[in-house]
Design a protein around this motif. Structure first.
Motif, PDB file in Angstrom:
ATOM      1  N   GLY A  56      47.472  10.670  81.297  1.00  0.00           N
ATOM      2  CA  GLY A  56      47.885  11.742  81.260  1.00  0.00           C
ATOM      3  C   GLY A  56      48.973  12.229  81.620  1.00  0.00           C
ATOM      4  O   GLY A  56      49.892  12.730  81.402  1.00  0.00           O
ATOM      5  N   ALA A  57      49.121  11.763  82.915  1.00  0.00           N
ATOM      6  CA  ALA A  57      50.230  11.535  84.220  1.00  0.00           C
ATOM      7  C   ALA A  57      52.081  11.794  83.116  1.00  0.00           C
ATOM      8  O   ALA A  57      52.847  11.765  83.011  1.00  0.00           O
ATOM      9  CB  ALA A  57      50.659  11.131  85.387  1.00  0.00           C
ATOM     10  N   ALA A  60      52.284  13.676  80.579  1.00  0.00           N
ATOM     11  CA  ALA A  60      53.680  15.129  81.669  1.00  0.00           C
ATOM     12  C   ALA A  60      54.978  14.381  81.203  1.00  0.00           C
ATOM     13  O   ALA A  60      55.525  15.930  81.337  1.00  0.00           O
ATOM     14  CB  ALA A  60      52.842  15.009  82.343  1.00  0.00           C
ATOM     15  N   HIS A  61      55.039  13.405  81.661  1.00  0.00           N
ATOM     16  CA  HIS A  61      56.631  12.696  81.851  1.00  0.00           C
ATOM     17  C   HIS A  61      57.508  12.856  80.907  1.00  0.00           C
ATOM     18  O   HIS A  61      58.432  12.926  80.903  1.00  0.00           O
ATOM     19  CB  HIS A  61      56.340  11.796  82.425  1.00  0.00           C
ATOM     20  CG  HIS A  61      57.855  10.640  82.606  1.00  0.00           C
ATOM     21  ND1 HIS A  61      58.803  11.457  83.815  1.00  0.00           N
ATOM     22  CD2 HIS A  61      58.232   9.566  82.045  1.00  0.00           C
ATOM     23  CE1 HIS A  61      59.859  10.594  82.869  1.00  0.00           C
ATOM     24  NE2 HIS A  61      59.821   9.007  82.649  1.00  0.00           N
ATOM     25  N   LEU A  63      56.411  14.148  77.768  1.00  0.00           N
ATOM     26  CA  LEU A  63      57.024  16.120  77.286  1.00  0.00           C
ATOM     27  C   LEU A  63      58.469  16.999  78.591  1.00  0.00           C
ATOM     28  O   LEU A  63      58.467  17.023  77.836  1.00  0.00           O
ATOM     29  CB  LEU A  63      55.738  16.843  77.139  1.00  0.00           C
ATOM     30  CG  LEU A  63      54.812  16.339  76.892  1.00  0.00           C
ATOM     31  CD1 LEU A  63      53.292  17.234  77.231  1.00  0.00           C
ATOM     32  CD2 LEU A  63      55.145  16.683  75.390  1.00  0.00           C
ATOM     33  N   ALA A  64      58.090  15.817  78.866  1.00  0.00           N
ATOM     34  CA  ALA A  64      59.208  17.176  80.409  1.00  0.00           C
ATOM     35  C   ALA A  64      61.021  16.190  80.293  1.00  0.00           C
ATOM     36  O   ALA A  64      61.840  16.936  80.781  1.00  0.00           O
ATOM     37  CB  ALA A  64      59.171  16.869  81.484  1.00  0.00           C
ATOM     38  N   PHE A  78      48.524  23.253  79.499  1.00  0.00           N
ATOM     39  CA  PHE A  78      47.714  21.787  80.006  1.00  0.00           C
ATOM     40  C   PHE A  78      46.392  22.086  81.151  1.00  0.00           C
ATOM     41  O   PHE A  78      46.689  23.428  81.329  1.00  0.00           O
ATOM     42  CB  PHE A  78      48.578  20.997  81.953  1.00  0.00           C
ATOM     43  CG  PHE A  78      47.939  20.278  82.086  1.00  0.00           C
ATOM     44  CD1 PHE A  78      47.154  18.806  82.046  1.00  0.00           C
ATOM     45  CD2 PHE A  78      47.889  20.140  83.710  1.00  0.00           C
ATOM     46  CE1 PHE A  78      46.817  18.285  82.316  1.00  0.00           C
ATOM     47  CE2 PHE A  78      46.902  19.375  84.376  1.00  0.00           C
ATOM     48  CZ  PHE A  78      46.385  18.746  83.991  1.00  0.00           C
ATOM     49  N   ASP A 194      53.114  13.638  88.720  1.00  0.00           N
ATOM     50  CA  ASP A 194      53.948  14.108  87.501  1.00  0.00           C
ATOM     51  C   ASP A 194      53.532  15.242  86.754  1.00  0.00           C
ATOM     52  O   ASP A 194      53.875  16.126  86.296  1.00  0.00           O
ATOM     53  CB  ASP A 194      53.262  12.864  86.420  1.00  0.00           C
ATOM     54  CG  ASP A 194      54.646  12.291  86.951  1.00  0.00           C
ATOM     55  OD1 ASP A 194      55.588  12.284  86.779  1.00  0.00           O
ATOM     56  OD2 ASP A 194      54.652  10.507  86.331  1.00  0.00           O
ATOM     57  N   LEU A 195      52.286  15.639  87.363  1.00  0.00           N
ATOM     58  CA  LEU A 195      51.283  16.982  86.793  1.00  0.00           C
ATOM     59  C   LEU A 195      51.829  18.512  87.529  1.00  0.00           C
ATOM     60  O   LEU A 195      51.257  19.239  86.873  1.00  0.00           O
ATOM     61  CB  LEU A 195      50.192  16.660  87.470  1.00  0.00           C
ATOM     62  CG  LEU A 195      49.379  14.954  86.166  1.00  0.00           C
ATOM     63  CD1 LEU A 195      47.887  15.323  86.766  1.00  0.00           C
ATOM     64  CD2 LEU A 195      49.037  16.000  84.395  1.00  0.00           C
ATOM     65  N   GLY A 196      52.909  18.101  88.388  1.00  0.00           N
ATOM     66  CA  GLY A 196      53.352  19.348  89.149  1.00  0.00           C
ATOM     67  C   GLY A 196      52.618  19.683  90.615  1.00  0.00           C
ATOM     68  O   GLY A 196      53.449  20.670  90.866  1.00  0.00           O
TER      69      GLY A 196
END
Length: 466
Positions: A56-57, A60-61, A63-64, A78, A194-196
């Motif tokens: 999942g992380a 996220a990376h 997508l960023a 998310f 990575d998830l913020g």
């Protein structure tokens, strides 16, 4: 009447369930004692669910960082609970699969907590506190390990976590301080960053990832700091105050300076200790050293007929080491003639952070300490066509050889998918391939694994693409 088995395995993690299956394959009547879910910590609370979360992380990376590839996305949401649900479903499916394997191989599963009463006698206390006794010629301890405590830091399941709570958070913390930078600490630091989450990493040793080669550890530190992860090395938590909605932490460095901060959560990831308590080991004469069962090269303890494998038998505390020990232990006790002892220095270690790290054998520091003449090669992924093509060129491969014999002493990799490549060096080591042998291997192009070949060529003084 007491049930009699050839082999009783205590614990059903990656060491225990593999030992049971291998024993059954030898035709031995086998039982596994398990007090919780089949699969142990690795499958239910360690290796597998963390990798699901790390996937999942990675998303996220990705997508960023869509823009360089020509994509843009909006309205992406998310849901931490959904990611946790995904990771738990993966673990549940695999645990059920182990139950199937037990039935397929005719292995009895005994539910409860085991204690060794006497030579060849195991008492199992069930959930209803009833006690049953079982006998076996061979008893294999595969009880695993648990998080090690840190003086002055007491996990409470709410503000101060172990990896159990970090795997199933009710919400994504805004800030997290991680104590310990071994594989567990580094993976969770990378995951939550990575998830913020705003992440701080504290390590008592002079470098993060203390067991890794200094060059690898230094590279990971630079990449983490670029991502905004704050890192304190040569430091420890000197004071911790848990509030209603946060935790105030004082970090003391070796130079005496103190850095104080307030975070949402603290994660204790400062190593593990073997599950050796309440097993009756002392009464049977099973030696325990610094929280782990002492064994010989065949996984035999100091008590006849009692064996120990996996984390409870000491470092490296890795699932694949446990599984390998399970097979060699059972093969040896069954009288197989092809068994070879395990060289623990050459068990590959993998860390599934971003960047990934994979290694086996000696670090450069340890190799130099042997007094051998060395050949060391390093290849930077900035010169790898495949790494550049996928936008993941931060990393390198480093190989260490004995200059006189060509023996592979160490291999250290950092970068994309290196955990899927380290087995190449493991195979080479097992087959006693020399640097010259590896130089003759044809690697496909373009692949990330070409960096392994280039590193070998660099060690021989004849690099091509650097």
């Amino acid at each position: 009447m007491t049930e009699k088995y050839d082999v009783i395995v205590v614990g059903s993690g990656p060491g225990g369930y593999v030992a049971a299956i291998r024993a059954a394959q030898h035709g031995l009547r086998t039982a596994v004692v398990e007090r919780d879910r089949l699969g142990g910590i690795c499958l239910n609370w360690g290796c597998i669910p963390t990798k699901a979360l790390l996937h999942g992380a990675d998303v996220a990376h990705t997508l960023a960082n869509l823009r360089p590839l020509g994509f843009s996305a909006s309205g992406v949401e998310f849901d931490m609970a959904r990611l946790v649900e995904f990771s738990r479903s993966v673990s549940g499916r695999l645990s059920d699969g182990i139950g199937y394997l037990m039935k397929k191989n005719g292995i009895d599963v005994v539910r409860g907590s085991a204690r060794l009463l006497d030579k060849g006698v195991v008492a199992v206390t069930a959930a209803d506190e009833s006690v049953s006794e079982y006998r076996a010629d061979h008893i294999i301890l595969a009880t695993g390990a648990r998080p090690r405590s840190v003086p002055g830091v007491v996990p409470d399941g709410d503000r101060v976590w172990t990896y159990f709570e970090a795997l199933v958070p009710s919400e994504l913390p805004k800030s997290l301080l991680v104590i310990g930078s071994g594989a567990i600490g580094v993976e969770f630091a990378s995951l939550y960053n990575d998830l913020g989450t705003d992440v701080t990493l504290v390590e008592l040793a002079p470098q993060i990832m203390p067991v890794e080669d200094a060059a690898v550890a230094g590279h990971v530190r630079r990449q983490f700091e670029k991502r905004g992860i704050r890192i304190h090395t040569g430091a420890s938590v000197s004071e911790l105050t848990v509030g209603t909605n946060d935790v105030t932490v004082a970090v003391r460095s070796d130079d005496g300076s103190i850095d104080e901060s307030t975070v949402d959560r603290v994660l204790v990831a400062a190593g593990i200790q073997g599950n050796v308590e309440d097993l009756g080991l002392e009464e049977l004469g099973v030696e325990v050293d610094r929280g782990f069962v002492t064994t010989d090269q065949w996984c035999r303890t100091t008590a006849f007929g009692v064996y120990a494998i996996g984390d409870v038998a000491g470092a490296p505390c890795l699932a694949h080491k446990a599984s390998h020990e399970a097979v060699l232990c059972v093969d040896k006790l069954a009288g197989a003639d092809h068994v070879r002892p395990l060289d623990r220095d050459y068990v590959p270690g993998c860390t599934y952070a971003r960047p990934q790290v994979a290694s086996l054998g000696l670090t450069e520091e340890r190799a130099r300490a042997t007094g051998r003449r060395l050949q060391i090669g390093q290849f930077d992924l900035q010169a790898s066509g495949k790494a550049l093509a996928i936008g993941e060129a931060d990393g390198f491969v480093k190989t260490i050889f004995d200059a006189d014999s060509g023996e592979l002493l160490g291999a250290h990799m950092v970068g994309p998918d290196v955990t899927e490549q380290i087995q190449g060096f493991g195979i080479a080591r097992s087959l006693e391939a020399t640097a010259d042998d590896l130089a003759e291997v044809v690697f496909a192009h373009p692949t990330l694994s070409e960096a392994m070949h280039e590193s070998v060529l660099a060690a021989l003084g004849r690099p091509i693409n650097m």
